[in-house]
Scaffold this motif. Structure first.
Motif, PDB file in Angstrom:
ATOM      1  N   PHE A 100       0.580  -1.139   0.357  1.00 52.87           N
ATOM      2  CA  PHE A 100       0.458  -0.039   0.042  1.00 52.87           C
ATOM      3  C   PHE A 100       0.681   1.058   0.129  1.00 52.87           C
ATOM      4  N   VAL A 101       0.609   2.033  -0.872  1.00 57.48           N
ATOM      5  CA  VAL A 101       1.701   3.616  -0.850  1.00 57.48           C
ATOM      6  C   VAL A 101       0.691   4.605  -1.103  1.00 57.48           C
ATOM      7  N   GLY A 102       1.218   5.601  -0.011  1.00 58.66           N
ATOM      8  CA  GLY A 102       0.912   7.182  -0.232  1.00 58.66           C
ATOM      9  C   GLY A 102       1.198   8.128   0.006  1.00 58.66           C
ATOM     10  N   GLU A 103       0.619   8.771   0.115  1.00 69.44           N
ATOM     11  CA  GLU A 103       1.133  10.398  -0.707  1.00 69.44           C
ATOM     12  C   GLU A 103       2.670  10.900   0.062  1.00 69.44           C
ATOM     13  N   GLY A 104       2.378  11.122   1.554  1.00 62.13           N
ATOM     14  CA  GLY A 104       3.989  11.097   2.257  1.00 62.13           C
ATOM     15  C   GLY A 104       4.095  11.836   4.138  1.00 62.13           C
ATOM     16  N   PRO A 105       4.246  11.470   4.725  1.00 60.35           N
ATOM     17  CA  PRO A 105       3.817  11.919   6.095  1.00 60.35           C
ATOM     18  C   PRO A 105       3.428  13.010   6.795  1.00 60.35           C
ATOM     19  N   GLY A 106       3.021  12.186   7.481  1.00 60.25           N
ATOM     20  CA  GLY A 106       2.260  13.547   8.044  1.00 60.25           C
ATOM     21  C   GLY A 106       2.317  13.714  10.068  1.00 60.25           C
ATOM     22  N   ALA A 107       1.688  14.891  10.518  1.00 60.57           N
ATOM     23  CA  ALA A 107       2.763  15.126  11.201  1.00 60.57           C
ATOM     24  C   ALA A 107       2.440  14.542  12.706  1.00 60.57           C
ATOM     25  N   ASP A 108       1.540  13.157  12.810  1.00 61.09           N
ATOM     26  CA  ASP A 108       1.691  12.141  13.759  1.00 61.09           C
ATOM     27  C   ASP A 108       3.072  11.185  12.980  1.00 61.09           C
ATOM     28  N   GLU A 109       2.753  10.736  11.825  1.00 59.43           N
ATOM     29  CA  GLU A 109       3.821  10.353  10.557  1.00 59.43           C
ATOM     30  C   GLU A 109       5.548  10.923  11.362  1.00 59.43           C
ATOM     31  N   ILE A 144       5.158   7.708  -1.261  1.00 61.08           N
ATOM     32  CA  ILE A 144       5.906   8.844  -2.598  1.00 61.08           C
ATOM     33  C   ILE A 144       6.956   9.331  -1.969  1.00 61.08           C
ATOM     34  N   VAL A 145       7.055  10.137  -1.141  1.00 64.28           N
ATOM     35  CA  VAL A 145       7.886  10.961  -0.103  1.00 64.28           C
ATOM     36  C   VAL A 145       8.234  10.483   1.356  1.00 64.28           C
ATOM     37  N   LYS A 146       9.868  10.502   1.732  1.00 71.08           N
ATOM     38  CA  LYS A 146       9.717   9.653   2.789  1.00 71.08           C
ATOM     39  C   LYS A 146       9.710  10.798   4.192  1.00 71.08           C
ATOM     40  N   ILE A 171       9.759  -1.817  -3.484  1.00 69.25           N
ATOM     41  CA  ILE A 171       9.174  -2.791  -4.550  1.00 69.25           C
ATOM     42  C   ILE A 171       9.779  -3.364  -5.565  1.00 69.25           C
ATOM     43  N   GLU A 172      11.120  -2.851  -5.817  1.00 71.25           N
ATOM     44  CA  GLU A 172      11.985  -4.149  -6.764  1.00 71.25           C
ATOM     45  C   GLU A 172      12.811  -5.491  -5.489  1.00 71.25           C
ATOM     46  N   LEU A 173      12.765  -4.886  -4.094  1.00 70.35           N
ATOM     47  CA  LEU A 173      12.928  -5.561  -2.853  1.00 70.35           C
ATOM     48  C   LEU A 173      11.995  -6.652  -2.492  1.00 70.35           C
ATOM     49  N   ILE A 174      10.856  -6.057  -2.639  1.00 68.13           N
ATOM     50  CA  ILE A 174       9.940  -6.987  -1.815  1.00 68.13           C
ATOM     51  C   ILE A 174       9.381  -7.946  -3.188  1.00 68.13           C
ATOM     52  N   LYS A 175       9.163  -7.466  -3.921  1.00 68.04           N
ATOM     53  CA  LYS A 175       8.796  -7.819  -4.826  1.00 68.04           C
ATOM     54  C   LYS A 175       6.628  -8.265  -4.694  1.00 68.04           C
ATOM     55  N   PRO A 176       5.879  -7.042  -4.665  1.00 69.13           N
ATOM     56  CA  PRO A 176       4.635  -7.407  -4.326  1.00 69.13           C
ATOM     57  C   PRO A 176       3.771  -8.267  -5.158  1.00 69.13           C
ATOM     58  N   ARG A 177       1.944  -9.429  -4.830  1.00 65.77           N
ATOM     59  CA  ARG A 177       1.837  -9.614  -6.191  1.00 65.77           C
ATOM     60  C   ARG A 177       0.948  -7.974  -6.711  1.00 65.77           C
ATOM     61  N   LEU A 178       0.741  -7.419  -5.748  1.00 66.54           N
ATOM     62  CA  LEU A 178      -0.294  -6.352  -6.007  1.00 66.54           C
ATOM     63  C   LEU A 178       0.498  -5.076  -5.434  1.00 66.54           C
ATOM     64  N   ILE A 179       0.187  -4.340  -6.397  1.00 67.15           N
ATOM     65  CA  ILE A 179       0.674  -2.552  -4.980  1.00 67.15           C
ATOM     66  C   ILE A 179      -1.007  -1.736  -5.066  1.00 67.15           C
ATOM     67  N   VAL A 180      -1.305  -1.102  -4.575  1.00 70.68           N
ATOM     68  CA  VAL A 180      -2.495  -0.720  -3.791  1.00 70.68           C
ATOM     69  C   VAL A 180      -2.346   0.956  -4.075  1.00 70.68           C
ATOM     70  N   ALA A 181      -1.961   2.103  -4.579  1.00 66.84           N
ATOM     71  CA  ALA A 181      -2.074   3.095  -4.228  1.00 66.84           C
ATOM     72  C   ALA A 181      -3.138   4.090  -3.469  1.00 66.84           C
ATOM     73  N   LEU A 182      -3.389   4.851  -2.976  1.00 70.21           N
ATOM     74  CA  LEU A 182      -3.945   5.350  -1.945  1.00 70.21           C
ATOM     75  C   LEU A 182      -3.682   6.855  -2.180  1.00 70.21           C
ATOM     76  N   GLY A 183      -4.567   7.380  -2.908  1.00 75.32           N
ATOM     77  CA  GLY A 183      -4.486   8.957  -3.713  1.00 75.32           C
ATOM     78  C   GLY A 183      -3.625   8.557  -4.889  1.00 75.32           C
ATOM     79  N   LYS A 184      -4.515  10.481  -5.491  1.00 79.08           N
ATOM     80  CA  LYS A 184      -4.167  10.450  -7.223  1.00 79.08           C
ATOM     81  C   LYS A 184      -2.709  10.514  -7.147  1.00 79.08           C
ATOM     82  N   THR A 185      -1.866  11.262  -5.946  1.00 80.44           N
ATOM     83  CA  THR A 185       0.017  11.487  -5.683  1.00 80.44           C
ATOM     84  C   THR A 185       0.346  10.069  -6.083  1.00 80.44           C
ATOM     85  N   ALA A 186      -0.379   9.428  -5.120  1.00 77.95           N
ATOM     86  CA  ALA A 186       0.647   8.036  -5.120  1.00 77.95           C
ATOM     87  C   ALA A 186       0.140   7.477  -6.741  1.00 77.95           C
TER      88      ALA A 186
END
Length: 244
Positions: A100-109, A144-146, A171-186
């Motif tokens: 699962f891929v989101g956009e970027g960290p928020g304040a809590d993250e 997407i951004v760290k 992604i290359e290291l994980i080799k997932p079977r499926l990517i779920v992009a969370l939101g437009k930026t991702a």
């Protein structure tokens, strides 16, 4: 030398360059005693700009997990790093089938160093539970951004470009079977094209040979709870894809 030239030389610390020898004149035929010559003080010339050559940074595509984490931790490739508390690398099963891929960290993250730990994170955990998934168990979560963008704004194009190679290596290291992009930026960052979220939903996309499905970001669903039914449709679509 005129007064202006003298002033310029003084400003540059180049005056006086020398002092003329003074001879004491005498009417008698006595030997002339020379006055000691005042030698000009050598002027130190300031060196030009010094170019510091740093050791080349290894491409993320050549790094394993420990080296990749270290490089992300030390990264200062874009302006986001100067305004955040810490980098947020990602969390979960490093051999997960689900990514699962989101956009970027928020304040809590940013404070805790882990993605999706605030209210949006709680909603994401509920979304995972709805399709019999659990954070850390066959699931990996990243962004997407760290680094946290100021005020939780959308990452800018240059910031995404600087950070995306890290995610690509994950992604290359994980080799997932499926990517779920969370939101437009991702979604648009991974697919490499601009499009509306509505046009991307409900379709099985391809990210370098890995199936990719697009749904809403949990933070958006908190602001627009009426869209949760559509997000549920996307999750069911993802679950169906994984069962085939």
């Amino acid at each position: 030398m005129n007064i202006r030239d003298e002033a310029v030389l003084r400003e540059l610390n180049l005056y006086p360059l020398w002092v003329r020898r003074t001879v004491v004149a005498s009417t008698e035929a006595a030997p002339v005693t020379p006055v000691p010559v005042v030698e000009a003080t050598p002027v130190a010339v300031a060196p030009g700009p010094v170019t510091v050559r740093q050791a080349p940074v290894a491409s993320p595509s050549a790094l394993d997990w420990p080296e990749l984490k270290r490089q992300v931790h030390d990264c200062a490739a874009c302006k986001l790093r100067g305004g955040c508390t810490q980098t947020v690398f990602g969390v979960g099963d490093e051999k997960a089938e689900w990514l699962f891929v989101g956009e970027g960290p928020g304040a809590d993250e940013d404070a805790q160093g882990e993605p999706f730990v605030g209210q949006a994170g709680k909603l994401l955990d509920n979304m995972l539970a709805a399709i019999q998934l659990k954070r850390g168990s066959n699931v990996y979560i990243a962004n997407i951004v760290k680094c946290r963008p100021p005020g939780n704004r959308t990452p800018e194009a240059d910031e995404i470009a600087a950070c995306l190679p890290y995610l690509q290596r994950q992604i290359e290291l994980i080799k997932p079977r499926l990517i779920v992009a969370l939101g437009k930026t991702a979604a648009t960052s991974l697919l490499g094209r601009d499009a509306t979220l509505g046009s991307l939903r409900g379709t099985l996309h391809d990210y370098r040979g890995t199936p990719l499905i697009v749904t809403y970001h949990p933070a958006y669903l908190l602001r627009s709870p009426a869209e949760k039914a559509k997000a549920w449709q996307d999750l069911c679509f993802a679950r169906q894809r994984m069962l085939t």
